[in-house]
Scaffold this motif. Structure first.
Motif, mmCIF file in Angstrom:
data_model
loop_
_atom_site.group_PDB
_atom_site.id
_atom_site.type_symbol
_atom_site.label_atom_id
_atom_site.label_comp_id
_atom_site.label_asym_id
_atom_site.label_seq_id
_atom_site.Cartn_x
_atom_site.Cartn_y
_atom_site.Cartn_z
ATOM 1 N N ARG A 111 0.839 -1.205 0.000
ATOM 2 C CA ARG A 111 0.000 0.000 0.000
ATOM 3 C C ARG A 111 0.874 1.256 0.000
ATOM 4 O O ARG A 111 1.717 1.427 0.866
ATOM 5 N N HIS A 112 0.625 2.118 -0.969
ATOM 6 C CA HIS A 112 1.330 3.401 -1.054
ATOM 7 C C HIS A 112 0.339 4.496 -0.668
ATOM 8 O O HIS A 112 -0.711 4.634 -1.290
ATOM 9 N N GLN A 113 0.698 5.275 0.352
ATOM 10 C CA GLN A 113 -0.213 6.309 0.859
ATOM 11 C C GLN A 113 0.365 7.693 0.603
ATOM 12 O O GLN A 113 1.555 7.929 0.825
ATOM 13 N N ALA A 114 -0.498 8.585 0.171
ATOM 14 C CA ALA A 114 -0.146 10.002 0.022
ATOM 15 C C ALA A 114 -1.117 10.791 0.883
ATOM 16 O O ALA A 114 -2.332 10.663 0.743
ATOM 17 N N ASP A 115 -0.570 11.569 1.794
ATOM 18 C CA ASP A 115 -1.363 12.355 2.743
ATOM 19 C C ASP A 115 -0.958 13.817 2.565
ATOM 20 O O ASP A 115 0.212 14.161 2.732
ATOM 21 N N VAL A 116 -1.902 14.677 2.189
ATOM 22 C CA VAL A 116 -1.601 16.089 1.920
ATOM 23 C C VAL A 116 -2.431 16.960 2.850
ATOM 24 O O VAL A 116 -3.637 16.756 3.006
ATOM 25 N N THR A 117 -1.773 17.937 3.463
ATOM 26 C CA THR A 117 -2.442 18.907 4.325
ATOM 27 C C THR A 117 -2.065 20.308 3.844
ATOM 28 O O THR A 117 -0.888 20.639 3.753
ATOM 29 N N LEU A 118 -3.069 21.121 3.546
ATOM 30 C CA LEU A 118 -2.853 22.520 3.174
ATOM 31 C C LEU A 118 -3.356 23.400 4.303
ATOM 32 O O LEU A 118 -4.413 23.131 4.877
ATOM 33 N N ILE A 119 -2.636 24.462 4.597
ATOM 34 C CA ILE A 119 -3.094 25.433 5.582
ATOM 35 C C ILE A 119 -3.237 26.763 4.849
ATOM 36 O O ILE A 119 -2.262 27.352 4.396
ATOM 37 N N VAL A 120 -4.503 27.190 4.692
ATOM 38 C CA VAL A 120 -4.839 28.398 3.952
ATOM 39 C C VAL A 120 -5.536 29.358 4.912
ATOM 40 O O VAL A 120 -6.649 29.109 5.337
ATOM 41 N N ASN A 121 -4.885 30.461 5.245
ATOM 42 C CA ASN A 121 -5.470 31.455 6.168
ATOM 43 C C ASN A 121 -6.006 30.805 7.440
ATOM 44 O O ASN A 121 -7.095 31.120 7.897
ATOM 45 N N MET B 26 -6.289 12.135 2.064
ATOM 46 C CA MET B 26 -5.379 11.001 2.031
ATOM 47 C C MET B 26 -5.869 10.018 0.973
ATOM 48 O O MET B 26 -7.071 9.837 0.805
ATOM 49 N N GLU B 27 -4.921 9.383 0.282
ATOM 50 C CA GLU B 27 -5.273 8.381 -0.719
ATOM 51 C C GLU B 27 -4.293 7.224 -0.614
ATOM 52 O O GLU B 27 -3.107 7.425 -0.340
ATOM 53 N N GLU B 28 -4.801 6.024 -0.842
ATOM 54 C CA GLU B 28 -3.991 4.816 -0.732
ATOM 55 C C GLU B 28 -4.209 3.970 -1.983
ATOM 56 O O GLU B 28 -5.342 3.605 -2.303
ATOM 57 N N THR B 29 -3.113 3.693 -2.719
ATOM 58 C CA THR B 29 -3.188 2.863 -3.931
ATOM 59 C C THR B 29 -1.985 1.933 -3.977
ATOM 60 O O THR B 29 -1.157 1.910 -3.056
ATOM 61 N N GLY B 30 -1.836 1.224 -5.078
ATOM 62 C CA GLY B 30 -0.709 0.329 -5.256
ATOM 63 C C GLY B 30 0.505 1.018 -5.840
ATOM 64 O O GLY B 30 1.590 0.443 -5.883
ATOM 65 N N ASP B 31 0.353 2.260 -6.302
ATOM 66 C CA ASP B 31 1.444 3.010 -6.920
ATOM 67 C C ASP B 31 1.490 4.411 -6.301
ATOM 68 O O ASP B 31 0.456 5.069 -6.146
ATOM 69 N N MET B 32 2.677 4.878 -5.962
ATOM 70 C CA MET B 32 2.815 6.167 -5.284
ATOM 71 C C MET B 32 2.408 7.329 -6.191
ATOM 72 O O MET B 32 1.762 8.272 -5.745
ATOM 73 N N TYR B 33 2.743 7.262 -7.466
ATOM 74 C CA TYR B 33 2.399 8.364 -8.375
ATOM 75 C C TYR B 33 0.880 8.499 -8.522
ATOM 76 O O TYR B 33 0.344 9.610 -8.516
ATOM 77 N N SER B 34 0.193 7.382 -8.635
ATOM 78 C CA SER B 34 -1.270 7.457 -8.751
ATOM 79 C C SER B 34 -1.891 7.915 -7.434
ATOM 80 O O SER B 34 -2.905 8.617 -7.433
#
Length: 176
Positions: free
Chosen positions: A47-57, A64-72
């Motif tokens: 499992r490849h997980q990408a977790d993104v947090t933006l702080i805007v004002n 968060m997304e979890e797939t078999g490929d990091m780029y996807s």
């Protein structure tokens, strides 16, 4: 835009870091304010997980997304973030009070001062083009104007199509 990329339980890859930074920086086109972004890329077995947090004002937008490929995973999580940013901006636009426009506030004072001294009438000439009511509705929706003067193609009378405060449209036809 301040972007931080963190790798967990995987070897840091410069190509992945550059790819993630490139994808996150595309959100900049929606925002005029400084944005802080944290990207966490992790791997657990397959499992490849990408977790993104933006702080805007001060507002935190997270996905968060979890797939078999990091780029996807990066692509899919950025699609989620983009939707959330658009939704956040829409909420901000909807909350803005209509009476807060500075142009309108000044006009009200000038209008009352002009009414006290004398009546001023602005004359504007318009060409009433012949068209169907449906076409006039389409023309009004495409323009940013509050009303449209046109000649009804069926009756050859001058009609006025206007936008009401609630967003619906009204039609003024001369009485026969």
């Amino acid at each position: 835009m301040d972007i931080t990329v963190t790798f967990r339980r995987t070897e840091p890859s410069e190509a992945l870091k550059v790819y993630a930074e490139e994808k996150v920086s595309k959100v900049r086109k929606y925002l005029d304010v400084p944005v802080e972004a944290h990207v966490v890329l992790s791997v657990e077995k397959f499992r490849h997980q990408a977790d993104v947090t933006l702080i805007v004002n001060g507002t935190r937008i997270k996905a968060m997304e979890e797939t078999g490929d990091m780029y996807s995973a990066i692509d899919q999580v950025m699609d989620k973030i983009e939707k959330q940013v658009k939704r956040h901006l829409q909420k901000i636009r909807e909350r803005r009070p209509e009476g807060a426009r500075p142009e309108e506030e000044g006009e009200g004072e000038e209008a009352s001062a002009a009414a006290d001294t004398e009546s001023v009438i602005a004359v504007e000439q318009m060409i009433a083009k012949p068209m169907d009511t449906e076409e006039a509705v389409m023309q009004l929706n495409l323009s940013k104007q509050e009303f449209l003067v046109f000649r009804n193609a069926k009756s050859l009378e001058v009609n006025v199509l206007y936008r009401k405060k609630d967003g619906s449209l009204g039609l003024i036809e001369p009485a026969s």
